[in-house]
Write a protein that holds these residues in place. Structure first.
Motif, PDB file in Angstrom:
ATOM      1  N   SER B  13       0.850  -1.353  -0.067  1.00 14.16           N
ATOM      2  CA  SER B  13       0.055  -0.141   0.102  1.00 14.16           C
ATOM      3  C   SER B  13       0.936   1.038  -0.079  1.00 14.16           C
ATOM      4  N   PHE B  14       0.445   2.436  -0.527  1.00  8.74           N
ATOM      5  CA  PHE B  14       0.950   3.581  -0.502  1.00  8.74           C
ATOM      6  C   PHE B  14      -0.080   4.662   0.230  1.00  8.74           C
ATOM      7  N   GLY B  15       0.061   4.747   1.563  1.00  8.73           N
ATOM      8  CA  GLY B  15      -0.973   5.555   2.254  1.00  8.73           C
ATOM      9  C   GLY B  15      -1.948   4.896   2.402  1.00  8.73           C
ATOM     10  N   THR B  16      -3.131   5.346   1.750  1.00  9.60           N
ATOM     11  CA  THR B  16      -4.604   4.403   1.737  1.00  9.60           C
ATOM     12  C   THR B  16      -4.702   3.806   0.512  1.00  9.60           C
ATOM     13  N   VAL B  17      -3.923   3.881  -0.469  1.00  9.80           N
ATOM     14  CA  VAL B  17      -4.099   3.265  -1.635  1.00  9.80           C
ATOM     15  C   VAL B  17      -3.390   1.883  -1.722  1.00  9.80           C
ATOM     16  N   LYS B  18      -4.268   1.047  -2.089  1.00  7.72           N
ATOM     17  CA  LYS B  18      -3.887  -0.222  -2.023  1.00  7.72           C
ATOM     18  C   LYS B  18      -3.333  -0.881  -3.468  1.00  7.72           C
ATOM     19  N   ALA B  19      -1.793  -0.725  -3.469  1.00  8.39           N
ATOM     20  CA  ALA B  19      -1.185  -1.209  -4.985  1.00  8.39           C
ATOM     21  C   ALA B  19      -1.252  -2.433  -5.234  1.00  8.39           C
ATOM     22  N   LEU B  20      -1.184  -3.386  -4.253  1.00  4.69           N
ATOM     23  CA  LEU B  20      -1.014  -4.791  -4.629  1.00  4.69           C
ATOM     24  C   LEU B  20      -1.795  -5.777  -3.428  1.00  4.69           C
ATOM     25  N   VAL B  21      -2.634  -6.463  -3.761  1.00  2.64           N
ATOM     26  CA  VAL B  21      -3.517  -6.986  -2.781  1.00  2.64           C
ATOM     27  C   VAL B  21      -3.643  -8.590  -3.003  1.00  2.64           C
ATOM     28  N   ASP B  22      -2.817  -9.058  -2.008  1.00  5.47           N
ATOM     29  CA  ASP B  22      -2.557 -10.669  -1.938  1.00  5.47           C
ATOM     30  C   ASP B  22      -2.327 -11.157  -3.643  1.00  5.47           C
ATOM     31  N   PHE B  23      -1.250 -10.498  -3.888  1.00  6.92           N
ATOM     32  CA  PHE B  23      -0.961 -10.963  -5.430  1.00  6.92           C
ATOM     33  C   PHE B  23      -0.018 -12.180  -5.460  1.00  6.92           C
ATOM     34  N   ASP B  24      -0.529 -13.089  -6.204  1.00  8.22           N
ATOM     35  CA  ASP B  24      -0.039 -14.401  -6.284  1.00  8.22           C
ATOM     36  C   ASP B  24       0.009 -14.718  -7.867  1.00  8.22           C
ATOM     37  N   LEU B  25       1.425 -15.147  -8.162  1.00  8.97           N
ATOM     38  CA  LEU B  25       1.558 -15.324  -9.526  1.00  8.97           C
ATOM     39  C   LEU B  25       3.231 -16.045  -9.615  1.00  8.97           C
ATOM     40  N   SER B  26       2.998 -16.890 -10.444  1.00  8.28           N
ATOM     41  CA  SER B  26       4.328 -17.669 -10.681  1.00  8.28           C
ATOM     42  C   SER B  26       4.693 -17.846 -12.135  1.00  8.28           C
ATOM     43  N   ILE B  27       5.890 -17.255 -12.612  1.00 10.57           N
ATOM     44  CA  ILE B  27       6.552 -17.334 -13.743  1.00 10.57           C
ATOM     45  C   ILE B  27       7.633 -18.476 -13.904  1.00 10.57           C
ATOM     46  N   GLU B  28       7.214 -19.358 -14.849  1.00  9.88           N
ATOM     47  CA  GLU B  28       8.315 -20.358 -15.185  1.00  9.88           C
ATOM     48  C   GLU B  28       9.303 -20.011 -15.832  1.00  9.88           C
ATOM     49  N   GLU B  29      10.489 -20.638 -15.788  1.00  7.10           N
ATOM     50  CA  GLU B  29      11.962 -20.523 -16.359  1.00  7.10           C
ATOM     51  C   GLU B  29      11.549 -20.502 -17.893  1.00  7.10           C
TER      52      GLU B  29
END
Lengths: 262, 364
Positions: B13-29
Motif C-alpha cells: 500500500s502507498f498510504g491509503t491506496v492499495k497497490a497490490l492485494v494478495d498478489f499470487d503469480l508464478s512465472i516459469e523458467e
C-alpha cells in the motif's frame, strides 16, 4: 522590434559602463604611477607599471593569507559537494518534503546576518569543540553555510534536469552499490552543476570578510583590507586581479556547463 | 542460472491506496508473462517489488524457490528495462553495456567479447561508440535490453519498455524483445497497458485491476474466454447489450422480440455468484467478431439491423449496426471480403455466444 533591440543595446551599454568605469578607475589607481589628483583623460596611457603589484605579491603575509584563503576555498568546495550531492540526490529520490526543507534552509544565509552566525557558532563550540574556533579551518563549515544559496541552486538545477529515479534504479539493477551509483552515475551526469557549485563556493570564500574578521583569521580579504594602509596601489591591484579571476572562473563554469550539455 | 519466479500473497500500500492485494503469480523458467492493466492497477508496483525498489507490506517473492526479499536491489541478479530511456547519458553504448560487468569485476577480455555478442544479438554492432543521444529511441531500448542481459540475470523485468516509441518502431522492438527473450530463455515479466502488445508478445497474460489479479491465462484464452467483466472490457473491444433472461438457455434483446441462445455463455464474476437471474435484466458482453452477418432466412439470425457506420481497416472491416426498432448499436468485425455492404443497408446478425459473457444488471 528594432526599437526593442536598441533598448536592449542601451541597457547593455549602461551595465557595461556601470561595471567598467570603476574597473578602469581601479586599474588606473593601481597600475599608473601618477598621483591620483592628476589622473585625467589626457594621461590615460601614460606610466603604466605593475611594480606595486609585484612588490605586494612579494610580501610574506600576502602569500600566507592567499595560501590560507585558497586552502579554505578548496576545503569549502569539497565539503559542500560531499554534503550536498548525496543529500540532495536522496531528497530528490525519496522525499519532496525533504527537498523543500533543504531549499528553505539554503536561503537562510540571506536572512541570518554573518555576525549572528559567528556569535552562535562561537557560543556553541567555544567550550565543546574549541579547535573549531582556534583553527582557521573552523571557518570551513561557516563558509559552506554562507555559500549554500548559490551552491544549492547549482546542484538543484543539475539534479532536476535528470531522470534521477530511472538512472539510479537502472544502476542498482545492474548491481551497483549506492556509493558506485553516486560516483559513477549521478556525479558524471551533473558535473557541470558540480563545477559551477565548486566555482561559486570558491569565489564566495575568496571574497568573504565578515566571518574571518570576527573570528580573527588572517584570510586574503582581511589582509587586503589591512594592506590598503601600507601599499594601497598593490592592494587595489590584487583586488582587481581577483575580480578578473572570479569573472574568468564564473565564465568558464558557464562554458563548461554548455559543453557538457551538448 | 535462471529460475521460477513466484509472488506469494504480496501486498503493498502507498498510504491509503492499495497497490497490490494478495498478489499470487508464478512465472516459469523461460516464460514471458505480461502484467496487463490500466494505469494505477499495480502492475509496475509488482515489478518494483520484485526488483527490490519497493519493499512489500506482506507476502514473499522468490526465485528458484529461494526468497529474495532480504536481498537489496543490487544483489538480486535481476535485469530490468525501464519505460523511460534509462541508458547512462555520459557513457557510450559499449560503456553502458560494460557497466554491470565492471561492477562484477569481470576481466576486460571477457567484457569485450560479451559486448560484441550482445551488440550482435540486438543487431547494433555498428553503434558501439555512440552516445545515447546519438541513437534513436528504439535503438536505445534495444541497448537497454542488451545491458540488462549483459549481467546474465536470473529474471528479466520489462517495465513498459515500448511506451515511449512510435507505432512502427514499437512493433519492431516488440518482436526483437520476443526473439531475444526466447533465445536467452530467461523468465521474463513484461508490464504494459497496451492489450494488443500483451496479446502479441506473451506466453501468458495476467490481467490486473485495483491491485488484484482478474485473470491469468494464455493470450487466446484471456481474449476468447474472459473470466470477468473487467477482462472482457479491457482486453479487446466488446459489445455491451442489455438482454432479458428468459430461461437458463434463452435471452431476448431488451425491447426486441428476437431470442438469443445463452446456454454456452460464460458467467464471469456476476452470474457465477448467482448473477443473471431468470426473468431479470442482464448484460451480454460479446466481441465484435462473434457477431456475424447472416442470410435473412438463416435460422441463426437474431436481429434485423441497419448499417450506421463502416470502418475499413484493410484486411478486416468493422461496422456499427443499429438493431431495428431499438437504439442498440452493435459493433461487428469480419474480414473485408465478408463485409460487402454500405451505410443504410439492412442486414441480419447472429450472436455467437459461446465466448460471450453474461453478467447481472442493466447497462452501465
Amino acid at each position: 522590434m528594432r526599437r526593442g533591440r536598441v533598448g536592449a543595446w542601451l541597457v547593455l551599454f549602461i551595465v557595461f559602463v556601470y561595471y567598467l568605469v570603476p574597473m578602469i578607475s581601479m586599474a588606473r589607481f593601481a597600475f599608473q604611477r601618477i598621483l591620483v589628483f592628476r589622473l585625467s583623460f589626457g594621461n590615460l596611457f601614460d606610466k603604466w607599471t605593475i611594480d606595486s603589484l609585484i612588490e605586494f605579491l612579494k610580501e610574506p603575509e600576502f602569500r600566507s593569507s592567499a595560501s590560507l584563503s585558497i586552502q579554505l576555498a578548496v576545503a569549502t568546495a569539497a565539503l559542500t559537494l560531499a554534503l550536498l550531492v548525496p543529500t540532495m540526490a536522496v531528497a530528490h529520490l525519496r522525499s519532496k518534503r525533504m527537498r523543500r526543507i533543504i531549499e528553505l534552509s539554503s536561503t537562510l544565509p540571506f536572512v541570518v546576518p554573518a555576525i549572528a552566525l559567528v556569535v552562535g557558532f562561537a557560543g556553541a563550540f567555544r567550550e565543546t569543540l574549541p579547535i573549531l574556533i582556534r583553527s582557521p579551518f573552523g571557518l570551513v563549515p561557516l563558509y559552506v553555510i554562507t555559500a549554500l544559496p548559490f551552491t544549492h541552486r547549482a546542484i538543484e538545477n543539475g539534479l532536476a534536469a535528470l531522470d534521477l529515479r530511472t538512472l539510479v534504479d537502472a544502476s542498482q539493477s545492474l548491481g551497483a552499490t549506492w556509493y558506485r551509483t553516486v560516483m559513477f552515475v549521478i556525479v558524471p551526469n551533473i558535473r557541470a552543476s558540480i563545477a559551477t557549485a565548486a566555482f561559486l563556493a570558491f569565489t564566495v570564500v575568496m571574497g568573504e570578510f565578515t566571518i574571518a574578521s570576527l573570528l580573527l583569521k588572517n584570510t586574503l580579504p582581511l589582509y587586503l583590507s589591512y594592506a590598503q594602509g601600507q601599499n594601497p596601489q598593490g592592494a587595489f591591484g590584487v583586488g582587481l586581479v581577483l575580480i578578473l579571476f572570479t569573472t574568468i572562473f564564473v565564465a568558464s563554469s558557464n562554458r563548461l556547463g554548455k559543453v557538457v550539455r551538448t | 542460472m535462471t529460475g521460477k519466479v513466484e509472488f506469494s500473497k504480496v501486498s503493498k500500500s502507498f498510504g491509503t491506496v492499495k497497490a497490490l492485494v494478495d498478489f499470487d503469480l508464478s512465472i516459469e523458467e523461460g516464460e514471458l508473462v505480461t502484467l496487463l492493466g490500466p494505469s494505477g492497477c499495480g502492475k509496475s508496483t509488482a515489478l518494483r517489488v520484485a526488483a527490490g525498489f519497493e519493499p512489500p507490506d506482506s507476502g514473499d517473492v522468490s526465485i528458484g524457490g529461494v526468497s529474495i526479499l532480504a536481498q537489496s536491489a543490487n544483489k538480486r541478479g535481476i535485469g530490468m528495462v525501464f519505460q523511460n530511456y534509462s541508458l547512462f547519458p555520459h557513457l557510450t553504448v559499449t560503456q553502458n553495456l560494460e557497466f554491470g560487468m565492471r561492477v562484477r569485476n569481470i576481466a576486460r577480455e571477457k567484457r569485450t567479447a560479451r559486448v560484441g555478442e550482445l551488440l550482435e544479438l540486438v543487431r547494433l554492432s555498428g553503434l558501439s561508440d555512440r552516445y545515447p543521444h546519438q541513437i534513436s529511441g528504439g535503438q536505445q531500448q534495444r541497448v537497454a535490453l542488451a545491458r540488462a542481459l549483459a549481467v546474465e540475470p536470473r529474471v528479466l523485468l520489462l517495465d513498459e519498455p515500448l511506451s515511449a516509441l512510435d507505432a512502427t518502431v514499437r512493433i519492431e522492438v516488440r518482436e526483437e524483445i520476443r526473439r531475444i527473450q526466447r533465445a536467452s530463455g530467461i523468465a521474463t515479466i513484461f508490464v504494459t497497458h497496451d492489450q494488443e502488445e500483451a496479446l502479441a508478445i506473451s506466453d501468458r497474460i495476467c490481467v490486473m485491476s485495483n491491485g488484484k489479479i482478474e485473470q491469468v491465462g494464455a493470450p487466446d484464452v484471456v481474449y476468447r474466454s474472459p473470466s470477468t467483466e473487467f477482462v472482457a472490457r479491457f482486453v479487446g473491444k466488446v459489445n455491451d447489450i442489455e438482454v432479458e433472461v428468459l430461461s437458463s438457455t434463452k435471452a431476448r434483446l431488451r425491447g426486441h422480440k428476437h431470442e438469443i441462445e445463452i446456454a454456452s455463455a460464460g458467467t464471469g464474476g456476476g452470474a457465477a455468484g448467482g448473477g443473471a437471474v431468470v426473468g431479470g435484466v442482464a448484460r451480454l458482453l460479446i466481441r465484435p467478431e462473434d457477431v456475424q452477418i447472416v442470410r435473412t432466412d438463416s435460422a441463426r439470425a437474431n436481429a434485423r439491423c441497419t448499417v450506421k457506420t463502416i470502418h475499413f481497416g484493410g484486411a478486416t472491416t468493422t461496422a456499427d449496426v443499429e438493431i431495428d426498432g431499438t437504439t442498440h448499436l452493435v459493433r461487428i468485425a469480419d474480414s473485408t471480403r465478408n463485409m460487402q455492404f454500405r451505410v443504410g443497408d439492412a442486414v441480419h446478425i447472429a450472436f455467437d455466444t459461446e465466448r460471450a459473457l453474461l453478467t447481472r444488471g442493466g447497462a452501465a
